[in-house]
Design a protein around this motif. Sequence first.
Motif, PDB file in Angstrom:
ATOM      1  N   GLN A 201      -4.487  11.563  -6.942  1.00 26.98           N
ATOM      2  CA  GLN A 201      -4.035  10.633  -5.913  1.00 26.98           C
ATOM      3  C   GLN A 201      -4.679  11.003  -4.579  1.00 26.98           C
ATOM      4  O   GLN A 201      -4.744  12.175  -4.219  1.00 26.98           O
TER       5      GLN A 201
ATOM      6  N   THR B  89      -4.675   9.956  -0.381  1.00 26.29           N
ATOM      7  CA  THR B  89      -3.872   9.264   0.634  1.00 26.29           C
ATOM      8  C   THR B  89      -4.513   9.419   2.004  1.00 26.29           C
ATOM      9  O   THR B  89      -5.226  10.389   2.265  1.00 26.29           O
ATOM     10  N   SER B  90      -4.235   8.458   2.871  1.00 23.04           N
ATOM     11  CA  SER B  90      -4.658   8.556   4.263  1.00 23.04           C
ATOM     12  C   SER B  90      -3.753   7.674   5.116  1.00 23.04           C
ATOM     13  O   SER B  90      -3.261   6.645   4.652  1.00 23.04           O
ATOM     14  N   THR B  91      -3.515   8.124   6.334  1.00 21.32           N
ATOM     15  CA  THR B  91      -2.699   7.373   7.290  1.00 21.32           C
ATOM     16  C   THR B  91      -3.448   7.307   8.606  1.00 21.32           C
ATOM     17  O   THR B  91      -4.077   8.276   9.004  1.00 21.32           O
TER      18      THR B  91
ATOM     19  N   ASN C 299      -2.658   1.008  -2.972  1.00 19.78           N
ATOM     20  CA  ASN C 299      -1.518   0.481  -2.243  1.00 19.78           C
ATOM     21  C   ASN C 299      -1.798   0.631  -0.747  1.00 19.78           C
ATOM     22  O   ASN C 299      -1.987   1.742  -0.264  1.00 19.78           O
TER      23      ASN C 299
ATOM     24  N   ASP D  75      -0.942   2.903   5.974  1.00 22.56           N
ATOM     25  CA  ASP D  75      -0.915   3.927   4.922  1.00 22.56           C
ATOM     26  C   ASP D  75      -1.688   3.399   3.731  1.00 22.56           C
ATOM     27  O   ASP D  75      -1.415   2.296   3.245  1.00 22.56           O
TER      28      ASP D  75
ATOM     29  N   LYS E 271      -3.006   4.419  -0.156  1.00 25.73           N
ATOM     30  CA  LYS E 271      -2.822   5.355  -1.269  1.00 25.73           C
ATOM     31  C   LYS E 271      -3.593   4.843  -2.475  1.00 25.73           C
ATOM     32  O   LYS E 271      -3.548   3.645  -2.782  1.00 25.73           O
TER      33      LYS E 271
ATOM     34  N   ASP F  10      -4.460   5.796  -6.632  1.00 29.64           N
ATOM     35  CA  ASP F  10      -4.296   6.607  -7.851  1.00 29.64           C
ATOM     36  C   ASP F  10      -5.433   6.237  -8.788  1.00 29.64           C
ATOM     37  O   ASP F  10      -5.687   5.050  -9.015  1.00 29.64           O
TER      38      ASP F  10
ATOM     39  N   GLU G  70      -9.894  15.994  -3.948  1.00 32.59           N
ATOM     40  CA  GLU G  70      -8.899  15.460  -3.009  1.00 32.59           C
ATOM     41  C   GLU G  70      -9.466  15.370  -1.597  1.00 32.59           C
ATOM     42  O   GLU G  70      -9.257  14.379  -0.901  1.00 32.59           O
TER      43      GLU G  70
ATOM     44  N   ASN H 191      -9.690  11.772   0.005  1.00 26.93           N
ATOM     45  CA  ASN H 191      -8.914  11.524   1.225  1.00 26.93           C
ATOM     46  C   ASN H 191      -9.836  11.176   2.391  1.00 26.93           C
ATOM     47  O   ASN H 191      -9.529  10.313   3.211  1.00 26.93           O
TER      48      ASN H 191
ATOM     49  N   LEU I 199     -10.950   7.540   2.058  1.00 27.64           N
ATOM     50  CA  LEU I 199      -9.903   6.602   2.503  1.00 27.64           C
ATOM     51  C   LEU I 199      -9.786   6.613   4.026  1.00 27.64           C
ATOM     52  O   LEU I 199      -9.599   5.569   4.645  1.00 27.64           O
ATOM     53  N   LYS I 200      -9.890   7.793   4.608  1.00 26.19           N
ATOM     54  CA  LYS I 200      -9.806   7.893   6.071  1.00 26.19           C
ATOM     55  C   LYS I 200     -10.936   7.093   6.716  1.00 26.19           C
ATOM     56  O   LYS I 200     -10.727   6.399   7.705  1.00 26.19           O
TER      57      LYS I 200
END
Length: 194
Positions: A5, A7-9, A104, A125, A127, A129, A145, A149, A152-153
Amino acid sequence: METVQFTSTESINLSVPQEKTPIQHYLRQPQRLVSAIANPKLMTQLSENRFHLKMRPLNFLDMYHFQPSVVLKVVADSNGTVTLTSESCEILGNDYINDRFGMNLKGKLYPVEKNGQVYLEGKADLKVDVDLPPPLWLTPRPMLETTGNGLLKSVLMRIKQKLMNQLIADYRQWANQATTSEPTKPSLSSPKTA
């Protein structure tokens, strides 16, 4: 099978120039907002508040090249708060990853007034998978990862940059058009009722 997975915010705080027409009115038009953050050539409007966007092609560890495409739902309430949600996602150019991929995206953008100055604040946000293809099973997880990540950023940063540059410019242009076309309508068009 290895599932990983990413993720980035990303958050945004943007001062809004003062125009006669408040930005809340502008934000209630989802198609303008999406046009400000997406390449119009890669965007198709599916309904009043649903849009199909193709993103720029991405490259993962120099081994996999693919182009995500997403259906975004964009809803604005009467206060000008805009909510973006991904409804579906497809990976173009790599069937293996497309069959084993989930994305997502949730975002919110809203106007806030502080000391007489209006700001746009928001957060996104993202995400993902994905079941890794066999060639990546032996790659150290921290490396995967960090790379994922970071990818995504970079996607969220590109959206943020477009928002900061395009959105305000489009809002100003829209507000000026709205005010210049205003005089054709009489200000007291409907009789007052007691």
